[in-house]
Scaffold this active site. Structure first.
Site, PDB file in Angstrom:
ATOM      1  CE1 TYR A  82      -6.741   4.811 -11.898  1.00  0.00           C
ATOM      2  CE2 TYR A  82      -7.598   7.174 -12.060  1.00  0.00           C
ATOM      3  CZ  TYR A  82      -7.153   5.897 -11.450  1.00  0.00           C
ATOM      4  OH  TYR A  82      -6.778   6.540 -10.140  1.00  0.00           O
ATOM      5  CB  VAL A 127     -14.379   6.433   4.178  1.00  0.00           C
ATOM      6  CG1 VAL A 127     -13.256   6.587   4.949  1.00  0.00           C
ATOM      7  CG2 VAL A 127     -13.940   6.033   2.926  1.00  0.00           C
ATOM      8  CB  SER A 137      -0.995   0.226   1.558  1.00  0.00           C
ATOM      9  OG  SER A 137      -1.836  -1.013   1.376  1.00  0.00           O
ATOM     10  CB  ILE A 138       0.554   4.706  -1.827  1.00  0.00           C
ATOM     11  CG1 ILE A 138       0.744   3.965  -3.287  1.00  0.00           C
ATOM     12  CG2 ILE A 138       1.377   5.817  -1.810  1.00  0.00           C
ATOM     13  CD1 ILE A 138       0.245   4.618  -4.298  1.00  0.00           C
ATOM     14  CE  LYS A 181      -7.222   8.356  -6.992  1.00  0.00           C
ATOM     15  NZ  LYS A 181      -7.438   8.381  -5.602  1.00  0.00           N
TER      16      LYS A 181
HETATM   17  O1  0WD Z   1      -0.905   2.981  -9.006  1.00  0.00           O
HETATM   18  C1  0WD Z   1      -1.241   3.044  -7.838  1.00  0.00           C
HETATM   19  N1  0WD Z   1      -1.476   2.076  -6.876  1.00  0.00           N
HETATM   20  C2  0WD Z   1      -1.788   4.616  -7.479  1.00  0.00           C
HETATM   21  C3  0WD Z   1      -2.772   4.730  -6.417  1.00  0.00           C
HETATM   22  C4  0WD Z   1      -1.289   5.721  -8.384  1.00  0.00           C
HETATM   23  C5  0WD Z   1      -2.097   6.832  -7.801  1.00  0.00           C
HETATM   24  C6  0WD Z   1      -2.702   7.003  -6.790  1.00  0.00           C
HETATM   25  N2  0WD Z   1      -2.986   5.865  -6.111  1.00  0.00           N
HETATM   26  C7  0WD Z   1      -3.952   6.229  -5.005  1.00  0.00           C
HETATM   27  C8  0WD Z   1      -5.429   5.318  -5.057  1.00  0.00           C
HETATM   28  O2  0WD Z   1      -6.266   5.598  -5.854  1.00  0.00           O
HETATM   29  C9  0WD Z   1      -5.525   5.381  -3.494  1.00  0.00           C
HETATM   30  O3  0WD Z   1      -6.308   6.762  -3.440  1.00  0.00           O
HETATM   31  O4  0WD Z   1      -3.339   6.036  -3.705  1.00  0.00           O
HETATM   32  C10 0WD Z   1      -4.320   5.648  -2.720  1.00  0.00           C
HETATM   33  C11 0WD Z   1      -3.919   4.225  -2.097  1.00  0.00           C
HETATM   34  O5  0WD Z   1      -4.129   3.070  -3.029  1.00  0.00           O
HETATM   35  P1  0WD Z   1      -3.010   1.770  -3.249  1.00  0.00           P
HETATM   36  O6  0WD Z   1      -2.047   1.941  -1.937  1.00  0.00           O
HETATM   37  O7  0WD Z   1      -2.715   1.980  -4.549  1.00  0.00           O
HETATM   38  O8  0WD Z   1      -4.104   0.726  -2.745  1.00  0.00           O
HETATM   39  P2  0WD Z   1      -4.452  -0.532  -1.687  1.00  0.00           P
HETATM   40  O9  0WD Z   1      -3.148  -0.803  -0.955  1.00  0.00           O
HETATM   41  O10 0WD Z   1      -5.432  -1.266  -2.029  1.00  0.00           O
HETATM   42  O11 0WD Z   1      -5.442   0.690  -0.587  1.00  0.00           O
HETATM   43  C12 0WD Z   1      -6.222   1.246  -0.879  1.00  0.00           C
HETATM   44  C13 0WD Z   1      -7.126   1.289   0.658  1.00  0.00           C
HETATM   45  C14 0WD Z   1      -7.314   0.081   1.251  1.00  0.00           C
HETATM   46  O12 0WD Z   1      -6.892   0.014   2.509  1.00  0.00           O
HETATM   47  P3  0WD Z   1      -7.815  -0.465   3.958  1.00  0.00           P
HETATM   48  O13 0WD Z   1      -6.580  -1.018   4.724  1.00  0.00           O
HETATM   49  O14 0WD Z   1      -8.080   1.086   4.255  1.00  0.00           O
HETATM   50  O15 0WD Z   1      -8.781  -1.267   3.318  1.00  0.00           O
HETATM   51  O16 0WD Z   1      -8.419   2.060   0.371  1.00  0.00           O
HETATM   52  C15 0WD Z   1      -9.317   1.043   1.333  1.00  0.00           C
HETATM   53  C16 0WD Z   1      -8.635  -0.105   0.975  1.00  0.00           C
HETATM   54  O17 0WD Z   1      -9.348  -1.245   1.747  1.00  0.00           O
HETATM   55  N3  0WD Z   1     -10.906   1.338   1.060  1.00  0.00           N
HETATM   56  C17 0WD Z   1     -11.539   1.771   2.129  1.00  0.00           C
HETATM   57  N4  0WD Z   1     -11.164   2.525   3.221  1.00  0.00           N
HETATM   58  C18 0WD Z   1     -12.152   2.700   4.217  1.00  0.00           C
HETATM   59  N5  0WD Z   1     -13.236   2.791   3.734  1.00  0.00           N
HETATM   60  C19 0WD Z   1     -12.863   1.549   1.739  1.00  0.00           C
HETATM   61  C20 0WD Z   1     -13.862   2.100   2.696  1.00  0.00           C
HETATM   62  N6  0WD Z   1     -15.081   2.036   2.408  1.00  0.00           N
HETATM   63  N7  0WD Z   1     -12.870   1.156   0.444  1.00  0.00           N
HETATM   64  C21 0WD Z   1     -11.577   0.889   0.016  1.00  0.00           C
END
Ligand code: 0WD
Length: 255
Positions: free
Chosen positions: A157, A67, A19-20, A164
């Site tokens: 996307y 959220v 995760s980022i 976004k």
């Molecule tokens: O290439 C990429 N990976 C990029 C990601 C490029 C540019 C931006 N991003 C963004 C994503 O759109 C997101 O906003 O970075 C952010 C983090 O994304 P990530 O690190 O790529 O993905 P991931 O590790 O899957 O984390 C996303 C989180 C998860 O963590 P938690 O532990 O909270 O569950 O978003 C969460 C998901 O579960 N999430 C939620 N958190 C709270 N309430 C919900 C929710 N209902 N649904 C998803």
């Protein structure tokens, strides 16, 4: 290097070690900050607890916060208020869209899928800011994560790009609103990084390859690069910056 000793930050969105949000957590931990973690649901609790135990600092507060629920968000920040008192900032690293909406024709996006993506990926920043604001009694810094697909059409996307764009505009309205409380609101537009979420984007590998071939720095973005930029945006070094979308993407956005 920047020290964030005696500062407290809430990190929302660690799912696993890729995760980022976890890259941000490691950079903040290295800067000496106190951290509070929130996760989406029970499914993630153990992996988040196990990861947090590997950090140098002793970050005990790890709370559930879905959220999509106003009550959950309110409860979560009430709990943080009782234990920490005040916070200095928050990292919003949350997004979701149905896999079937991240490939194929954009015109096939369903109403449900559109609303779900906007609810979790965009509106969440506003409700979280509302409940975090009273805890930022000495000012604060809110950092959200976005992607270039919110500015330009990127393959597959789709609805997440529209969400976004909405998130980035929310950053500007929130910055205008919360500036009077010395709360800054910015976004980091990260280059593509392989994570649980990006797995859902169809043909993600060819996006990564294109960055390696064409981005000015000829390499992909790492979570460490995003984490270190977050430390800057949380620190006093960035005190004059709000309402900004900062690209941490090897320069790909100039092309
Ligand atoms: O290439 C990429 N990976 C990029 C990601 C490029 C540019 C931006 N991003 C963004 C994503 O759109 C997101 O906003 O970075 C952010 C983090 O994304 P990530 O690190 O790529 O993905 P991931 O590790 O899957 O984390 C996303 C989180 C998860 O963590 P938690 O532990 O909270 O569950 O978003 C969460 C998901 O579960 N999430 C939620 N958190 C709270 N309430 C919900 C929710 N209902 N649904 C998803």
């Amino acid at each position: 290097s920047i020290s964030l000793k005696d500062k407290t930050y809430v990190i929302m969105g660690v799912a696993n070690k890729r995760s980022i949000a976890w890259g941000i957590a490691r950079s903040l931990d290295a800067a000496g900050a106190n951290l509070i973690f929130t996760y989406a649901g029970e499914r993630f609790e153990k992996s988040v607890r196990d990861l947090v135990a590997t950090l140098d600092g002793n970050h005990e507060q790890i709370l559930p916060c879905d959220v999509t629920s106003d009550e959950d968000v309110e409860k979560c920040f009430n709990t943080i208020k009782e234990s920490a008192g005040k916070i200095d900032g928050l990292a919003h690293c949350i997004a979701f869209a149905k896999t079937e909406e991240l490939s194929g024709d954009f015109s096939d996006t369903s109403r449900d899928g559109f609303l779900l993506a906007h609810n979790i990926s965009s509106y969440s920043l506003t409700i979280v800011s509302k409940y975090a604001k009273p805890l930022m009694t000495e000012g604060g810094s809110i950092v959200a994560l976005t992607y270039i697909g919110g500015e330009r059409v990127m393959p597959n996307y789709n609805v997440m790009g529209v969400a976004k764009a909405s998130l980035e505009m929310s950053v500007r309205y929130l910055a205008a609103d919360l500036g009077k409380h010395d709360i800054r609101v910015n976004a980091i537009s990260s280059g593509p990084i392989r994570t649980l979420s990006s797995k859902g984007v169809s043909d993600f590998n060819s996006i990564l390859r294109e960055i390696e071939e064409k981005a000015p720095l000829r390499r992909n973005t790492t979570p460490e690069e995003v984490g270190d930029t977050a430390v800057f945006l949380f620190s006093n070094m960035s005190r004059g910056i709000t309402g900004e979308v900062l690209h941490v993407d090897s320069g790909y956005h100039v092309l």
